[in-house]
Design a protein around this motif. Structure first.
Motif, short mmCIF file in Angstrom:
data_model
loop_
_atom_site.label_atom_id
_atom_site.label_comp_id
_atom_site.label_asym_id
_atom_site.label_seq_id
_atom_site.Cartn_x
_atom_site.Cartn_y
_atom_site.Cartn_z
N LEU A 161 1.02 -1.15 -0.04
CA LEU A 161 0.05 0.03 0.03
C LEU A 161 0.89 1.11 -0.02
O LEU A 161 1.62 1.52 1.02
N GLY A 162 0.81 1.87 -1.00
CA GLY A 162 1.45 3.26 -1.15
C GLY A 162 0.80 4.45 -0.72
O GLY A 162 0.36 4.88 0.39
N SER A 163 0.48 5.25 -1.99
CA SER A 163 0.01 6.73 -1.73
C SER A 163 -1.37 6.63 -1.25
O SER A 163 -1.87 7.72 -0.46
N ALA A 164 -2.32 5.60 -1.26
CA ALA A 164 -3.40 5.56 -0.49
C ALA A 164 -3.47 5.50 0.72
O ALA A 164 -4.40 5.60 1.66
N LEU A 165 -2.27 5.10 1.42
CA LEU A 165 -1.99 4.86 2.71
C LEU A 165 -1.24 6.16 3.45
O LEU A 165 -1.56 6.74 4.46
N TYR A 166 -0.24 6.49 2.64
CA TYR A 166 0.79 7.38 3.18
C TYR A 166 1.36 8.35 2.04
O TYR A 166 1.71 7.73 0.95
N ARG A 167 1.24 9.50 2.15
CA ARG A 167 1.94 10.51 1.25
C ARG A 167 2.88 11.56 2.03
O ARG A 167 2.53 11.75 3.14
N PRO A 168 4.18 11.67 1.29
CA PRO A 168 4.80 12.59 2.04
C PRO A 168 4.52 14.06 2.61
O PRO A 168 3.74 14.69 1.90
N GLY A 169 4.55 14.00 3.87
CA GLY A 169 4.25 15.47 4.50
C GLY A 169 2.94 15.26 5.17
O GLY A 169 2.61 16.21 6.15
N GLN A 170 2.24 14.22 5.16
CA GLN A 170 0.91 14.00 6.14
C GLN A 170 1.43 13.51 7.32
O GLN A 170 2.50 13.15 7.84
N ASP A 171 0.43 14.08 8.35
CA ASP A 171 0.84 13.77 9.95
C ASP A 171 0.46 12.25 10.08
O ASP A 171 -0.34 11.65 9.31
#
Length: 226
Positions: free
Chosen positions: A192-202
């Motif tokens: 799981l990539g961008s649907a789980l984590y994107r750079p900069g999100q808390d």
């Protein structure tokens, strides 16, 4: 009669990795995470139920993030590296505390290097030829990448010829909403990539996304058992 006729060599997967995968077959990809925030995101994932986390090597100071995650999370959690493009990176990942090598491609030398170092390995494969070559080199799971291109039809076709004990793990474009169709076709878990984590999100948003994925997975499991 037990036989290995359907595999190019006896399948002996990494025991700790398989235990983590069976506990929760969702692999978190923290592409772009920084060392100072890695532990917080790792804890959010662990609290939601995740037991496998990877930091792609094209992230800022990825080895420091892997080390931070390894120090922060319980030993049952598998921490590893993604986007591993050369065999010499395997030793660096291991020194940082990584136990998993994930690749976007099926370089068999990297697979062999990882296994010789005692690490689990998930090579990226897009054809049956690549899949069986990866298994012959010792791959623990097959990362079907990119999943958007392959889709459930290809998962189903592969499942007919690849031993059921070998996990098929689609990666790329996976969301809580589209997992069920891939599982029905024969997928065993997901990266799981961008649907789980994107750079900069808390970390709070990572936790929210993680809970949504785990809830979707549990719903799928319940439906299969009913």
């Amino acid at each position: 009669m037990h036989t290995e006729f359907d595999l190019p060599k006896p399948y002996r997967p990494h025991a700790k990795f398989i235990a983590a995968f069976e506990s929760c077959p969702l692999i978190a990809i923290l592409r772009g995470v920084t060392p100072d925030e890695a532990a917080d995101h790792g804890q959010a994932l662990y609290d939601a139920g995740f037991r496998i986390v990877e930091v792609p090597l094209n992230s800022p100071d990825p080895l420091a993030s892997i080390s931070a995650l390894r120090q922060a999370l319980p030993r049952e959690v598998i921490v590893g590296a993604g986007t591993v493009l050369r065999p010499e990176f395997v030793e660096e990942v291991a020194r940082a505390g990584g136990e998993l090598i994930v690749m976007p491609h099926g370089d068999t030398q990297i697979v062999r290097t990882a296994k010789e170092a005692g690490l689990a390995c998930a090579p990226g494969v897009a054809t049956p030829t690549e899949a069986f070559a990866a298994l012959a080199s010792g791959a623990d799971v097959l990362k079907m990448f990119p999943a958007e291109q392959l889709g459930a039809v290809v998962v189903k076709a592969w499942r007919a010829v690849i031993a059921k004990r070998v996990p098929l793990v689609p990666v790329g474009g996976v969301t809580p909403e589209n997992m069920s169709a891939l599982v029905a076709a024969g997928a065993n878990g997901f990266g799981l990539g961008s649907a789980l984590y994107r750079p900069g999100q808390d970390a709070a948003l990572t936790a929210e996304h993680a809970r949504a994925f785990v809830a979707a997975w549990r719903k799928i499991e319940q439906a299969r058992q009913s």
